[in-house]
Motif scaffolding. Sequence first.
Motif, PDB file in Angstrom:
ATOM      1  N   ALA A  92       0.813  -1.218   0.000  1.00  0.00           N
ATOM      2  CA  ALA A  92       0.000   0.000   0.000  1.00  0.00           C
ATOM      3  C   ALA A  92       0.844   1.264   0.000  1.00  0.00           C
ATOM      4  N   ARG A  93       2.152   1.140   0.176  1.00  0.00           N
ATOM      5  CA  ARG A  93       2.994   2.313   0.394  1.00  0.00           C
ATOM      6  C   ARG A  93       3.175   3.156  -0.865  1.00  0.00           C
ATOM      7  N   GLU A  94       3.472   2.504  -1.991  1.00  0.00           N
ATOM      8  CA  GLU A  94       3.814   3.249  -3.201  1.00  0.00           C
ATOM      9  C   GLU A  94       2.751   4.262  -3.618  1.00  0.00           C
ATOM     10  N   PRO A  95       1.469   3.879  -3.759  1.00  0.00           N
ATOM     11  CA  PRO A  95       0.480   4.884  -4.189  1.00  0.00           C
ATOM     12  C   PRO A  95       0.307   6.017  -3.202  1.00  0.00           C
ATOM     13  N   SER A  96       0.421   5.731  -1.903  1.00  0.00           N
ATOM     14  CA  SER A  96       0.276   6.780  -0.897  1.00  0.00           C
ATOM     15  C   SER A  96       1.443   7.752  -0.944  1.00  0.00           C
ATOM     16  N   VAL A  97       2.660   7.232  -1.078  1.00  0.00           N
ATOM     17  CA  VAL A  97       3.839   8.097  -1.177  1.00  0.00           C
ATOM     18  C   VAL A  97       3.771   8.942  -2.438  1.00  0.00           C
ATOM     19  N   ARG A  98       3.294   8.344  -3.518  1.00  0.00           N
ATOM     20  CA  ARG A  98       3.182   9.072  -4.779  1.00  0.00           C
ATOM     21  C   ARG A  98       2.247  10.288  -4.625  1.00  0.00           C
ATOM     22  N   LYS A  99       1.125  10.090  -3.941  1.00  0.00           N
ATOM     23  CA  LYS A  99       0.177  11.187  -3.725  1.00  0.00           C
ATOM     24  C   LYS A  99       0.788  12.272  -2.845  1.00  0.00           C
ATOM     25  N   ALA A 100       1.527  11.861  -1.828  1.00  0.00           N
ATOM     26  CA  ALA A 100       2.146  12.849  -0.937  1.00  0.00           C
ATOM     27  C   ALA A 100       3.172  13.688  -1.688  1.00  0.00           C
ATOM     28  N   ILE A 101       3.943  13.063  -2.562  1.00  0.00           N
ATOM     29  CA  ILE A 101       4.925  13.803  -3.363  1.00  0.00           C
ATOM     30  C   ILE A 101       4.206  14.794  -4.258  1.00  0.00           C
ATOM     31  N   ALA A 102       3.137  14.343  -4.919  1.00  0.00           N
ATOM     32  CA  ALA A 102       2.376  15.211  -5.818  1.00  0.00           C
ATOM     33  C   ALA A 102       1.783  16.402  -5.070  1.00  0.00           C
ATOM     34  N   ALA A 103       1.481  16.199  -3.778  1.00  0.00           N
ATOM     35  CA  ALA A 103       0.926  17.281  -2.967  1.00  0.00           C
ATOM     36  C   ALA A 103       2.010  18.206  -2.422  1.00  0.00           C
ATOM     37  N   GLY A 104       3.271  17.917  -2.737  1.00  0.00           N
ATOM     38  CA  GLY A 104       4.368  18.772  -2.304  1.00  0.00           C
ATOM     39  C   GLY A 104       4.785  18.578  -0.867  1.00  0.00           C
ATOM     40  N   LYS A 105       4.471  17.417  -0.275  1.00  0.00           N
ATOM     41  CA  LYS A 105       4.809  17.170   1.124  1.00  0.00           C
ATOM     42  C   LYS A 105       6.177  16.511   1.236  1.00  0.00           C
ATOM     43  N   HIS A 106       6.875  16.805   2.318  1.00  0.00           N
ATOM     44  CA  HIS A 106       8.095  16.087   2.640  1.00  0.00           C
ATOM     45  C   HIS A 106       7.679  14.679   3.080  1.00  0.00           C
ATOM     46  N   VAL A 107       8.429  13.672   2.646  1.00  0.00           N
ATOM     47  CA  VAL A 107       7.992  12.294   2.865  1.00  0.00           C
ATOM     48  C   VAL A 107       9.067  11.489   3.576  1.00  0.00           C
ATOM     49  N   TYR A 108       8.644  10.841   4.652  1.00  0.00           N
ATOM     50  CA  TYR A 108       9.499   9.929   5.418  1.00  0.00           C
ATOM     51  C   TYR A 108       8.751   8.604   5.468  1.00  0.00           C
ATOM     52  N   ALA A 109       9.435   7.493   5.229  1.00  0.00           N
ATOM     53  CA  ALA A 109       8.729   6.224   5.091  1.00  0.00           C
ATOM     54  C   ALA A 109       9.523   5.064   5.659  1.00  0.00           C
ATOM     55  N   GLU A 110       8.799   4.040   6.051  1.00  0.00           N
ATOM     56  CA  GLU A 110       9.425   2.759   6.378  1.00  0.00           C
ATOM     57  C   GLU A 110       9.926   2.128   5.086  1.00  0.00           C
ATOM     58  N   LYS A 111      10.748   1.104   5.230  1.00  0.00           N
ATOM     59  CA  LYS A 111      11.223   0.396   4.057  1.00  0.00           C
ATOM     60  C   LYS A 111      10.576  -0.990   4.017  1.00  0.00           C
ATOM     61  N   PRO A 112      10.543  -1.655   2.863  1.00  0.00           N
ATOM     62  CA  PRO A 112      10.990  -1.159   1.558  1.00  0.00           C
ATOM     63  C   PRO A 112      10.055  -0.082   1.018  1.00  0.00           C
ATOM     64  N   LEU A 113      10.598   0.801   0.204  1.00  0.00           N
ATOM     65  CA  LEU A 113       9.844   1.936  -0.299  1.00  0.00           C
ATOM     66  C   LEU A 113       8.730   1.511  -1.235  1.00  0.00           C
ATOM     67  N   ALA A 114       8.957   0.434  -1.986  1.00  0.00           N
ATOM     68  CA  ALA A 114       7.969  -0.029  -2.964  1.00  0.00           C
ATOM     69  C   ALA A 114       8.124  -1.539  -3.142  1.00  0.00           C
ATOM     70  N   ASP A 115       7.260  -2.109  -3.958  1.00  0.00           N
ATOM     71  CA  ASP A 115       7.312  -3.549  -4.210  1.00  0.00           C
ATOM     72  C   ASP A 115       8.425  -3.937  -5.160  1.00  0.00           C
ATOM     73  N   THR A 116       8.797  -3.022  -6.069  1.00  0.00           N
ATOM     74  CA  THR A 116       9.796  -3.337  -7.087  1.00  0.00           C
ATOM     75  C   THR A 116      10.825  -2.218  -7.190  1.00  0.00           C
ATOM     76  N   LEU A 117      11.991  -2.557  -7.728  1.00  0.00           N
ATOM     77  CA  LEU A 117      13.043  -1.570  -7.913  1.00  0.00           C
ATOM     78  C   LEU A 117      12.635  -0.465  -8.883  1.00  0.00           C
ATOM     79  N   PRO A 118      12.041  -0.767 -10.040  1.00  0.00           N
ATOM     80  CA  PRO A 118      11.622   0.328 -10.933  1.00  0.00           C
ATOM     81  C   PRO A 118      10.671   1.304 -10.252  1.00  0.00           C
ATOM     82  N   ALA A 119       9.756   0.780  -9.442  1.00  0.00           N
ATOM     83  CA  ALA A 119       8.815   1.659  -8.739  1.00  0.00           C
ATOM     84  C   ALA A 119       9.542   2.536  -7.730  1.00  0.00           C
ATOM     85  N   ALA A 120      10.511   1.960  -6.993  1.00  0.00           N
ATOM     86  CA  ALA A 120      11.274   2.739  -6.019  1.00  0.00           C
ATOM     87  C   ALA A 120      12.089   3.830  -6.699  1.00  0.00           C
ATOM     88  N   LEU A 121      12.703   3.510  -7.835  1.00  0.00           N
ATOM     89  CA  LEU A 121      13.483   4.502  -8.566  1.00  0.00           C
ATOM     90  C   LEU A 121      12.588   5.618  -9.101  1.00  0.00           C
TER      91      LEU A 121
END
Length: 380
Positions: A92-121
Motif C-alpha cells: 500500500a505504500r507506493e500509491p500513498s507516497v506518490r500522492k504525498a509527493i504530488a501534494a508537495g509534502k516532505h515524505v518519510y517512510a518505512e522500508k521497503p519503499l515499494a514492491d519493485t526496484l523500478p517503482a522505487a526509482l
Amino acid sequence: MNQTAIGVLLNGVTGRMGYRQHLLRSVLAIREQGGVELPDGTRVQLEPILAGRNAAKLKELADRHGLTAWTTDVDSALDDVRIYFDAQLTSAREPSVRKAIAAGKHVYAEKPLADTLPAALELAGLARDAGICHGVVHDKLFLPGLRKLRRLVDGGFFGRVLSVRGEFGYWVFEGDWQEAQRPSWNYRAEDGGGIVLDMFCHWNYVLENLFGAVRAVTAKATTHIPRRWDEQGEPYAATADDAAYGIFELESGAIAQINSSWSTRVFRDELVEFQVDGTEGSAVAGLRRCRVQHRSATPKPVWNPDLPATEPFREQWQEVPDNAEFDNGFKAQWEEFVRDVVAGRQHRYDFFSAARGLQLAEAGLTSSAEGRRIELKPLT
C-alpha cells in the motif's frame, strides 16, 4: 521565518512498528520533550494526525495518548501537514507516497519503499524533481552498538577490513499454540512479506554506510515453516521466505556473510550481532554492546580436538565505552529528518538509498531462485 510547529500525517500507526517505534517512542517522545531542538537552540514541535483504515483503532489510539486529530481520509488530511509518514503494508505504500509527493509534502517512510526496484526509482526521481525532503528509515545505523562500530571504523581501528559476519533473528511462533510475535502478512509473499525483502534492505544500508557498497550477492532464501496461523487463529500457507543466507561482496574487497532467520533460536548475546575482522583488530557489535580485540592483544589459540578448550575466549575482548548518551534509534532519525525539513536540505538516507536496498533484495531473490552469483550495477 521561525517555525514553532510542523504538522505530521502518520499513516499506518495501528500496526506494530508504526505504533511502537514511530508513534510511541518517536513522535510522542519528541512531543514530550518539547519538540526537536534545532542548532540555534530553538525547538520545533510536531503536531500529529493519525491515519489508517480502521476508525475505531485510530480513535482508541488518539484517546489513549490525548490526541484529537485522526482520520481515515488520508488524501484530504495532506492539506493540513508538511510531513507525510508511511508505515503501511509495503503493497500500500507506493500509491500513498506518490500522492504525498504530488501534494508537495516532505515524505518519510518505512522500508521497503515499494514492491519493485523500478517503482522505487520512479518515486526517488519524483521526489527529487519535486524538491522535497525525502527519507527512509535506516534505524539500525542509530543503534548504540553500530554507532560504536562506526566510531571504530572512523578511527581506523580495523586497518583493512577483511570480513563481516552477521547473525540476525529469533524464533517466531507459528501462531497455533502460542501467539506469533510478528503479523501474518510477513509470511505471505502476495502481501509483500518475506525476510529477504525486509532484511536485505537493512543489510544494504548497514554495509554501505560502514564498510562499502555491495557489488555482488550470492543468497539462498527458504521457507522453513510452511504453515502458520493468523491473528484470527486460522491456518494459512506461508508463501514468503522466513530465512535467508547471504554472501555479499563489497567494493572494498571485504566479504560479508549474514544469516537472517525467523526460524532460529537465539544463542548469542543480542538479537543481531556483527563480527568485523580486520588486519589490525576485530570487533563484535550488537544492538547496544560492542567489544574489540586489537592485534597486539590477540591470543594465539591452538586447535587440538583431543583436549578441552580452557581459554576464556569471551573474557579476552575489551568493552567499547558508550562515551555518549544514546537515544532510541527511530527517534534519533526522526529528529534528524525534521531538522533537514526545517533547514531545507536533503536527508542523507533518501529514496535513492532505499532503492539500492531494494536492488539488493531483488538480486538476493534472483540469486536464490537461479542458484547463481548476481552482480549489482550502479543505479542511474
